[in-house]
Design a protein around this motif. Sequence first.
Motif, PDB file in Angstrom:
ATOM      1  N   ARG A  91      15.576  24.431  13.440  1.00  0.00           N
ATOM      2  CA  ARG A  91      15.972  25.786  13.823  1.00  0.00           C
ATOM      3  C   ARG A  91      16.008  25.941  15.343  1.00  0.00           C
ATOM      4  O   ARG A  91      16.921  26.555  15.894  1.00  0.00           O
ATOM      5  CB  ARG A  91      15.023  26.798  13.206  1.00  0.00           C
ATOM      6  CG  ARG A  91      15.403  28.240  13.496  1.00  0.00           C
ATOM      7  CD  ARG A  91      14.735  29.225  12.564  1.00  0.00           C
ATOM      8  NE  ARG A  91      13.311  28.954  12.432  1.00  0.00           N
ATOM      9  CZ  ARG A  91      12.702  28.720  11.262  1.00  0.00           C
ATOM     10  NH1 ARG A  91      13.422  28.704  10.140  1.00  0.00           N
ATOM     11  NH2 ARG A  91      11.409  28.500  11.200  1.00  0.00           N
ATOM     12  N   ASP A 107      19.788  32.294   9.380  1.00  0.00           N
ATOM     13  CA  ASP A 107      19.086  31.397  10.290  1.00  0.00           C
ATOM     14  C   ASP A 107      17.910  30.729   9.620  1.00  0.00           C
ATOM     15  O   ASP A 107      16.906  30.424  10.224  1.00  0.00           O
ATOM     16  CB  ASP A 107      18.610  32.186  11.516  1.00  0.00           C
ATOM     17  CG  ASP A 107      18.355  31.230  12.686  1.00  0.00           C
ATOM     18  OD1 ASP A 107      17.423  31.491  13.460  1.00  0.00           O
ATOM     19  OD2 ASP A 107      19.092  30.251  12.807  1.00  0.00           O
ATOM     20  N   PRO A 119      15.673  27.761   8.004  1.00  0.00           N
ATOM     21  CA  PRO A 119      15.529  26.351   8.355  1.00  0.00           C
ATOM     22  C   PRO A 119      16.071  25.457   7.268  1.00  0.00           C
ATOM     23  O   PRO A 119      15.977  25.793   6.075  1.00  0.00           O
ATOM     24  CB  PRO A 119      14.011  26.170   8.517  1.00  0.00           C
ATOM     25  CG  PRO A 119      13.420  27.231   7.646  1.00  0.00           C
ATOM     26  CD  PRO A 119      14.381  28.409   7.770  1.00  0.00           C
ATOM     27  N   SER A 169      22.400  23.122   8.837  1.00  0.00           N
ATOM     28  CA  SER A 169      22.194  23.683  10.164  1.00  0.00           C
ATOM     29  C   SER A 169      23.511  24.135  10.784  1.00  0.00           C
ATOM     30  O   SER A 169      23.565  25.157  11.470  1.00  0.00           O
ATOM     31  CB  SER A 169      21.506  22.665  11.076  1.00  0.00           C
ATOM     32  OG  SER A 169      20.947  23.320  12.201  1.00  0.00           O
ATOM     33  N   ARG A 196      19.047  24.342  16.745  1.00  0.00           N
ATOM     34  CA  ARG A 196      20.299  24.980  16.310  1.00  0.00           C
ATOM     35  C   ARG A 196      20.914  25.808  17.432  1.00  0.00           C
ATOM     36  O   ARG A 196      22.139  26.002  17.480  1.00  0.00           O
ATOM     37  CB  ARG A 196      20.042  25.844  15.076  1.00  0.00           C
ATOM     38  CG  ARG A 196      21.320  26.366  14.418  1.00  0.00           C
ATOM     39  CD  ARG A 196      21.012  27.111  13.142  1.00  0.00           C
ATOM     40  NE  ARG A 196      20.338  26.231  12.203  1.00  0.00           N
ATOM     41  CZ  ARG A 196      19.329  26.615  11.418  1.00  0.00           C
ATOM     42  NH1 ARG A 196      18.873  27.861  11.474  1.00  0.00           N
ATOM     43  NH2 ARG A 196      18.781  25.752  10.587  1.00  0.00           N
TER      44      ARG A 196
END
Length: 245
Positions: free
Chosen positions: A131, A235, A237, A160, A134
């Motif tokens: 994350r 968003d 993970p 992702s 990202r």
Amino acid sequence: MRVAGTPPVHLVDDVVGRDCPRCPRLVALRHSLRSREPIWHNAPVPSFGAVTARLLIVGLAPGRQGANRTGRPFTGDHAGELLYATLLRSGFATGEYAARPDDGLRLVDARITNAVRCVPPENKPAGEEIRQCRYFLKATIAEMPNLAALVLLGRIAHDSTVAALGRPLAALPFGHGAQHAADELRLFDSYHCSRYNTNTGVLTADMFREVFAAVRRYLDAGSQPAGAAALMSDDRPAGGLDSAP
């Protein structure tokens, strides 16, 4: 937001640098490797290829003795042998791959990056590390003005990237050979070209070549993606292992 044909003044690679502090576990491993292997790259691995390319290939993370050692994505390990041979075969690279960054290999209308830029312990990035990185994946996508297609190597890279694009995973599920439209972009899924996947027959050279043949056909046809659902924020993970499909 990308403006077609106009590359950015500052690239994500310049922002990341060699000492990204975002993930404590990865920072600790980086410092340990610098002490033990001082001539290795041992830093976030920058993207490889021109920012003006139409194709972006997203892998999982640098291998300890591969990209983490050489400083170029997929260079120095088994996965790179299959990837670069396939890129050469499909016209996305020229020259000769010799498993080192000064081998003269050049990408053609293609760029390679990773979902996680630093080598993780045991090739297994944690969800929070995925994350955190990202942010850079999203910026890498945004800085490519002519981007039309992405090849996503494995579930983590897929998940992702989909999250970076603000899409719900349920609407764009991972599957080898699957294609998804995301506004002006086309996503192509492939199992990761890891040694585990090729040794177990999960991924064969022919299966991998067909993914890039499909990308070639798509780009040669003018890269006109089909319509897609409206962007949604997600968003969460991603999970999984480097050796997992």
